[in-house]
Structures are given as structure tokens and as C-alpha cells.
Design a protein around this motif. Structure first.
Motif, short mmCIF file in Angstrom:
data_model
loop_
_atom_site.label_atom_id
_atom_site.label_comp_id
_atom_site.label_asym_id
_atom_site.label_seq_id
_atom_site.Cartn_x
_atom_site.Cartn_y
_atom_site.Cartn_z
N ASN A 44 1.00 -1.05 0.13
CA ASN A 44 -0.07 -0.12 -0.19
C ASN A 44 0.90 1.14 0.05
N GLN A 45 2.07 1.05 0.18
CA GLN A 45 3.19 2.31 0.03
C GLN A 45 3.18 2.83 -1.44
N GLN A 46 3.20 4.08 -1.53
CA GLN A 46 3.79 4.46 -2.81
C GLN A 46 4.96 3.77 -3.47
N SER A 47 5.87 3.68 -2.63
CA SER A 47 7.17 3.34 -3.11
C SER A 47 7.17 1.96 -3.44
N PHE A 48 6.16 1.14 -3.29
CA PHE A 48 6.31 -0.16 -3.86
C PHE A 48 6.26 -0.47 -5.16
N ASN A 49 5.57 0.21 -5.65
CA ASN A 49 5.56 0.20 -7.38
C ASN A 49 6.43 0.89 -8.11
N ASN A 50 7.65 1.39 -7.17
CA ASN A 50 8.50 2.29 -7.92
C ASN A 50 9.97 1.47 -7.43
N ASP A 51 9.99 0.17 -7.26
CA ASP A 51 11.19 -0.43 -6.83
C ASP A 51 11.65 0.09 -5.41
N GLY A 52 10.75 0.69 -4.70
CA GLY A 52 11.09 1.22 -3.40
C GLY A 52 11.49 2.61 -3.20
N THR A 53 11.59 3.09 -4.42
CA THR A 53 11.98 4.47 -4.43
C THR A 53 10.98 5.59 -3.93
N MET A 54 11.09 6.37 -2.95
CA MET A 54 9.95 7.23 -2.55
C MET A 54 9.86 8.21 -3.33
N VAL A 55 8.63 8.88 -3.64
CA VAL A 55 8.40 9.88 -4.51
C VAL A 55 7.80 11.12 -3.59
N ASN A 56 8.48 12.15 -4.18
CA ASN A 56 8.11 13.53 -3.50
C ASN A 56 6.62 13.88 -3.72
N PRO A 57 5.66 13.97 -3.08
CA PRO A 57 4.20 14.50 -3.40
C PRO A 57 4.31 15.95 -3.88
N GLN A 58 5.14 16.80 -3.63
CA GLN A 58 5.27 17.86 -3.93
C GLN A 58 5.77 18.25 -5.34
N THR A 59 6.51 17.28 -5.83
CA THR A 59 7.12 17.60 -7.37
C THR A 59 6.76 16.54 -8.06
N GLY A 60 6.28 15.31 -7.57
CA GLY A 60 6.20 14.10 -8.64
C GLY A 60 7.30 13.06 -8.94
N ASN A 61 8.37 13.84 -8.39
CA ASN A 61 9.80 13.05 -8.88
C ASN A 61 10.25 12.39 -7.61
N SER A 62 11.51 11.83 -7.83
CA SER A 62 12.16 11.01 -6.57
C SER A 62 12.91 11.89 -5.69
N PHE A 63 13.20 13.33 -5.92
CA PHE A 63 14.10 13.91 -5.17
C PHE A 63 13.59 14.87 -4.25
N PHE A 64 14.26 14.73 -3.02
CA PHE A 64 13.74 15.48 -1.96
C PHE A 64 14.79 16.39 -1.31
#
Length: 456
Positions: free
Chosen positions: A329-349
Motif C-alpha cells: 500500500n506504500q507508494q514506493s512499492f510500485n517504484n522499486d522502493g524509491t520514495m516519490v516526492n508528493p510536491q514535485t512528483g519526482n524522486s528527489f527531496f
């Protein structure tokens, strides 16, 4: 921001023209604009002006011109949505209303009396007051999405956009990190599951055999903070809203019928189907969650540490570990575990944008390192465990295409969309009957609108 100002702003998209947020002044309302068949009221402008002034502290009177322009554009979209027969289902409006009310109640510690004292209305009355405004807002959003559907940017457009930015105006980006995670949900032991199931079985007997009111038992026992206080009512929902186990049980019931004890990832449910209309159902439920013990939490932490050791020893690939162990149920699950920045939509924080527990964990890590397990709480209050992998870290730098392509691409896309919607508005102004009150003829930003008013 003051507490009550914050509560008002939670409904800022819905409250145009609503007197409950303009109690400190009296307005003799009147129509100050018309776009097609849509009316703009003086109170629409004044209520937005007052709310923005509360948020910003000070606001020049001329800002009303900006508000009026925004209202004209919104009503142009709304008028077109009605002409094009854009549909927003009643169930969608209800779901949005429920979500907003639950958010405000959560801010008030789920104190319904505090809510009613503040708004001067019951929860149901507040929902009805804002229903039409919210439906219009959703129509506007849907119309805008239809207009902009399919708009993309090519790599050459991104480069052209970047080159158009003066070098002395290029933004300066702070240090950013890219983070992978494995999130593990502790498993409840069988003994606690049995206790929860026995309690719900007894509640079911009290409802069906003893005739005790479902809604009263839901208020007393249900562990669903969103529905429990409302007697377990889940309102109208479309198929696909609930988790599969809940939905399978609910759709197999007849109107008024009760389910058996239904187990889902959230716990155990007693469900009653109130009514069904095609693919939409109106249900209520009582949720009992098994208690997670300290021993269950220790087991979860130990397992996640074992996974970490396997990854570090190259005995297990991080991506494979995500698929096998991470909470789906985590957003990162379908992204090979990479967290997604909800403010930008990309993977950089930027490091400060991360949750504090992740921030402090990464602070002493080097690129490629994997942290020890640490616990965190979900918005529902449940305790989960995670390990994080610091995948990359950038130094502070001026924007460039090599490091910041995804950000520049997004900015280029938004610029293209803005131009496209502006052109669409200009075209529709020429095709739509528009009137604007004389008091706004002095607004420089409304000249293009004023040129087209009062046409036969």
C-alpha cells in the motif's frame, strides 16, 4: 496561521459566497458578473478577499480585480462544462465532502460538538451547504483536465524552455537526496486476532439477536475513526473503493442484510448493506482491530534487520526485497522502493521536505548505505517499520539540464499548459455572453473581458 483561520481555509475552495465565513461584516449581495448562465456575486469576491487577507495579514483593495478575473475564468470553464455535458457523479461529490469533513474533525480531535459549535451547524448541514459548490469545483477541474488532455513536451521543447531563462534568473537548488525504502507492517499474533474476532462476534449477536442499535454499538466500539462517530456509515461508494475482501462481502449482501465477520488488512468488520444502486453501495460497518503487542513489534524489527543484512551481503537484491517484504500500500512499492516526492512528483527531496524520522536517519548516512530498522506511525496511528537506502545526494547548485532535467521538464510542461489554457480562455471569451459590473471597469487585468461585455 491562527487555528480558526486554518479551519476556514480547509474549505477555501468551497466557501465562495457562504455567510458562515463572513460573520464580521454585512453585505447587501448583488450580481456583479455573468458568464453564460453562471452568476458571480459580490459576496463571492468579498469572501475570498477576506479569507486571503486573514491568510496574508494585509491585502491591497486592488486585489479584488485579481479575484474577479479568477472567478470569471472559473465560471467560463464551468459554463463550458455544462454545455459539454461534463459529468461528476453524486457519489464522487459525497466522497469528497466526507474526506474534507473527516480532515477537519481530525484537526478537532474528532470532537463533533466542537465542530458544530464552530460552524453553527450539524455535520450533515455543513455538507449540504457546500455540496453544490464542491460539485461545481469538480466540474471546473474536469473541464480543465479535458482541455489540457494529451499536452506533453518534447526534449527539444524542454531545452528551448531552459535556454529561454536568463542565466541570472536560473533557480538555485539546495542539496537533494534520492531515497529507497522497505516498509514492513508488523503481523498480529493469533491470540490477539482471536480476541478481536470474539468481540466482533459478540457485537454481531447483540445487533442481530438482541436488537441493539447498530449505530450506537458502532459509536462505542468501532475503531474506524472516520465512520465510527457517525454510526459506522460509509456513505455511497462506487465499486473499487474498498479493499477486495470487504467489497466481495458487501456486494453479496441484500439490502438490510448483515455480513459475517470479515477479515481485511485493517482488522475485522461487521458490514450492513443499506442500499445498492448498480455499481454503487451504501454500507455501514463496525471495525475491530487486533492489538499489536510489543513482542509483535520486536519480531517485525528483527525480520527487517535480517533483510537488511541479506541486502548488505549481496544475498538479496533491494528491488526483490521490496517486492517480497514491503507493504504494497506504500507508494514506493510500485517504484522499486524509491520514495516519490508528493510536491514535485519526482524522486528527489530537499532534506527538509522529508519526514523527521527519515531526515535524522539520513543525516549521518553515506550514499549506498542502508539504515537500521526504525519505527514510524501511519496516519491511522498504526506502527510500521522501515529501512531506508540513501541512493544519491546532490550538492547545492544552480539549475542545469544534467542534474535537474525532470524539474525543468515539469516547469516547461506547466508553462505550455498555461499558454494553452490562456488561449482557450481568449477564444471562449469571444464566443460567450459576458457582463461585468461597472465597478470593475477600472481593473487593468479585466480589459480583455470588458471589451466583450454586454453583447447581444
Amino acid at each position: 496561521m491562527r487555528k480558526w483561520t486554518y479551519l476556514a481555509l480547509l474549505f477555501v475552495a468551497l466557501i465562495v459566497g457562504k455567510e458562515s465565513f463572513a460573520q464580521d461584516r454585512q453585505i447587501i449581495d448583488k450580481v456583479i458578473g455573468k458568464v453564460g448562465n453562471e452568476l458571480i456575486l459580490l459576496s463571492d469576491v468579498e469572501d475570498q478577499f477576506d479569507l486571503m487577507r486573514q491568510q496574508r495579514g494585509t491585502l491591497e483593495d486592488a486585489f479584488r480585480c485579481n479575484i474577479m478575473e479568477n472567478l470569471l475564468a472559473q465560471n467560463l470553464l464551468l459554463n463550458q462544462a455544462r454545455l459539454d455535458s461534463v459529468i461528476v457523479a453524486d457519489e464522487e461529490v459525497q466522497a469528497q465532502l466526507d474526506a474534507r469533513i473527516e480532515r477537519i474533525l481530525a484537526y478537532m480531535n474528532n470532537d463533533v460538538k466542537q465542530f458544530e459549535d464552530y460552524y453553527g451547524q450539524t455535520v450533515s448541514e455543513v455538507k449540504e451547504q457546500f455540496r453544490e459548490d464542491l460539485k461545481n469545483k469538480l466540474l471546473i477541474e474536469r473541464m480543465r483536465a479535458q482541455i489540457l488532455e494529451g499536452i506533453t513536451v518534447t526534449p527539444s521543447e524542454v531545452k528551448t524552455f531552459f535556454k529561454s531563462i536568463p542565466k541570472d534568473s536560473l533557480p538555485y537548488f539546495n542539496s537533494e537526496v534520492e531515497v529507497g525504502e522497505i516498509v514492513y507492517k508488523p503481523k498480529v499474533n493469533d491470540e490477539q486476532k482471536g480476541i478481536a474476532m470474539d468481540l466482533l462476534t459478540d457485537i454481531r449477536k447483540r445487533v442481530i439477536e438482541d436488537g441493539e442499535p447498530f449505530e450506537e454499538l458502532a459509536k462505542k466500539y468501532s475503531m474506524d475513526p472516520g465512520s465510527g462517530q457517525f454510526g459506522g456509515d460509509l456513505r455511497w461508494q462506487r465499486r473499487g473503493t474498498f479493499v477486495p475482501e470487504f467489497e466481495a462481502a458487501a456486494y453479496n449482501l441484500e439490502n438490510g442484510e448483515y455480513s459475517g465477520v470479515v477479515e481485511t488488512e485493517f482488522g475485522f468488520h461487521l458490514i450492513q448493506l443499506l442500499e445498492r444502486r448498480g455499481n454503487s453501495i451504501h454500507t455501514r460497518h463496525i471495525l475491530i482491530k487486533p492489538e499489536i503487542t510489543s513482542n509483535d513489534l520486536e519480531k517485525a524489527s528483527f525480520l527487517l534487520d535480517s533483510i537488511r543484512q541479506l541486502i548488505m551481503a549481496d544475498s538479496l537484491n533491494f528491488s526483490a526485497a521490496v517486492k517480497r517484504y514491503s507493504d504494497e500500500n506504500q507508494q514506493s512499492f510500485n517504484n522499486d522502493g524509491t520514495m516519490v516526492n508528493p510536491q514535485t512528483g519526482n524522486s528527489f527531496f530537499e532534506i527538509g521536505d522529508l519526514d523527521p524520522d527519515v531526515y535524522f536517519t539520513l543525516d549521518t548516512m553515506t550514499v549506498g548505505e542502508i539504515s537500521a530498522p526504525f519505527e514510524f506511525r501511519q496516519p491511522t496511528g498504526e506502527i510500521f517499520y522501515r529501512i531506508v537506502n540513501l541512493k544519491s545526494r546532490t550538492s547545492p547548485h544552480k539549475a542545469n539540464l544534467r542534474q535537474d532535467y525532470s524539474k525543468i521538464k515539469q516547469a516547461s510542461l506547466e508553462s505550455k499548459k498555461s499558454t494553452y489554457i490562456s488561449d482557450w480562455v481568449q477564444q471562449k471569451i469571444n464566443e460567450t455572453y459576458i457582463t461585468i459590473d461597472a465597478s470593475y471597469t477600472g481593473c487593468p487585468n479585466l480589459q480583455v473581458w470588458n471589451q466583450m461585455v454586454n453583447r447581444p
